[in-house]
Design an enzyme around this catalytic site. Structure first.
Site, short mmCIF file in Angstrom:
data_model
loop_
_atom_site.label_atom_id
_atom_site.label_comp_id
_atom_site.label_asym_id
_atom_site.label_seq_id
_atom_site.Cartn_x
_atom_site.Cartn_y
_atom_site.Cartn_z
N ALA A 15 22.95 44.70 31.93
CA ALA A 15 21.90 45.33 32.73
C ALA A 15 21.02 46.23 31.89
O ALA A 15 19.79 46.12 31.91
CB ALA A 15 22.53 46.12 33.88
N SER A 36 26.07 54.71 39.01
CA SER A 36 27.35 54.54 38.34
C SER A 36 28.36 55.42 39.06
O SER A 36 27.99 56.42 39.68
CB SER A 36 27.26 54.95 36.86
OG SER A 36 28.54 54.97 36.27
N LYS A 97 26.35 36.16 37.66
CA LYS A 97 27.27 35.03 37.74
C LYS A 97 28.61 35.41 37.12
O LYS A 97 28.67 36.34 36.31
CB LYS A 97 26.65 33.81 37.04
CG LYS A 97 26.17 34.08 35.60
CD LYS A 97 27.32 34.15 34.63
CE LYS A 97 26.97 34.80 33.34
NZ LYS A 97 28.19 35.21 32.59
#
Length: 333
Positions: A15, A36, A97
């Site tokens: 990310a 987070s 994924k």
């Protein structure tokens, strides 16, 4: 030009180093918040990446009324649970994924999507890179004759026991990179495999598969063969072979965003490349292209090309490969 306001769950390396920077450069994406479970890590990432808001919990980000879409790069075993929570919070979700750990778990996202009335999809960025679009066009147009086989190799070397890719239940090569081999073959063939067989080698300490090889049979006698590995030297290549030629995608999965990518088309005139030509594609970032496609769907400008049902079909094949390796038999997805 309106942009979709995105929130990111977690500060995963993919990310912060790849997806967020690419989406920040994209046309229709505004990365407005990051979360987070460690607020200090969220604030550090937000400051480094120029993101306006940082949250110390995923729940706080999902409660932000300005966030329209969520990118979920959490560990594989958390994809479904947090995607469903985001959908219930009224957010559209692009999940990394594999979208789930098995097809049954993936199917729960269909019901969650329908109930929430929001878009949810799996983040396979390769389908948005022009090199794959062109490879599919060539393969399906008959430019290399009827395609009979695809060979894929994808590997890296990762020995850190703390890395999520080396930890059950969501780690291992088949989940992490074998999914690409399956997905791209389905993409090129435009079809689903009818039976599969596989073998896996597991790391005795990690408990995850570090070497996996498989054969997938598609209708009309077409085959995908692939090997993926997590403890050998880094390499990737895809070869698509037809009756009158072949296509090679030299950097098929981690396409570089700062230089042109190339595919090679060879007529097979000889073994030294006498019938080969190269097609080059302008510099682009597949993560940004994916983010823009999803954002346009959120804005109602165009449908998203790959619904969550496609992710479930990919998971069915992964399930069958695990079963085949365990039983030593051919399995039907």
């Amino acid at each position: 030009m309106r942009k979709v306001k995105w929130g990111v769950l977690g500060v995963a390396k993919i990310a912060t180093e790849k997806v967020i920077p690419a989406m920040q450069r994209a046309e229709r994406c505004d990365i407005a918040a990051i979360a987070s479970r460690d607020e200090a890590r969220a604030r550090e990432a937000a400051g480094r990446l120029g993101i306006a808001r940082a949250y110390g919990s995923y729940e706080a980000l999902l409660a932000d009324p300005e966030i329209e879409a969520v990118y979920n790069p959490l560990p594989n075993e958390l994809h479904v649970s947090w995607t469903i929570k985001a959908l219930k919070a009224g957010k559209h979700v692009l999940s990394e994924k594999p979208v789930a750990l098995d097809a049954n778990e993936g199917r729960t996202l269909i019901a969650a999507r329908d109930k929430a009335g929001r878009l949810v999809a799996e983040a396979f960025m390769v389908r948005f890179h022009p090199q794959w679009r062109r490879a599919r066009e060539l393969a399906q147009s008959g430019a290399i004759g009827e395609v009979g086989a695809i060979q894929t190799f994808f590997s890296y070397r990762l020995l850190d026991p703390k890395n999520v890719r080396n930890r059950p239940p969501g780690g291992g090569g088949l989940y992490d990179i074998g999914c690409y081999a399956i997905l791209t073959a389905r993409y090129i063939f435009g079809d689903e495999p009818i039976r599969v067989v596989a073998t896996l080698d597991r790391d005795a300490d990690f408990g995850t598969d570090r070497l996996a090889s498989a054969l997938l049979e598609f209708p009309r006698g077409r085959h995908l063969t692939f090997t993926v590995a997590t403890q050998v030297s880094a390499h990737q290549r895809v070869t698509i072979v037809g009756q009158t030629g072949r296509i090679e995608i030299c950097i098929p999965f981690n396409a570089l965003p700062d230089r042109p990518m190339r595919i090679m088309i060879d007529s097979g005139a000889d073994l030294v490349g006498g019938g080969a030509r190269v097609e080059e594609f302008p510099v682009c970032d597949q993560y940004g292209l994916q983010g823009d496609a999803f954002s346009r769907a959120v804005l109602g400008e165009a449908p998203f090309e790959f619904p969550i049902e496609d992710a479930v079909l990919n998971m069915r094949v992964i399930d069958a490969l695990f079963h085949a390796a365990e039983r030593g038999t051919w399995e039907t997805p």
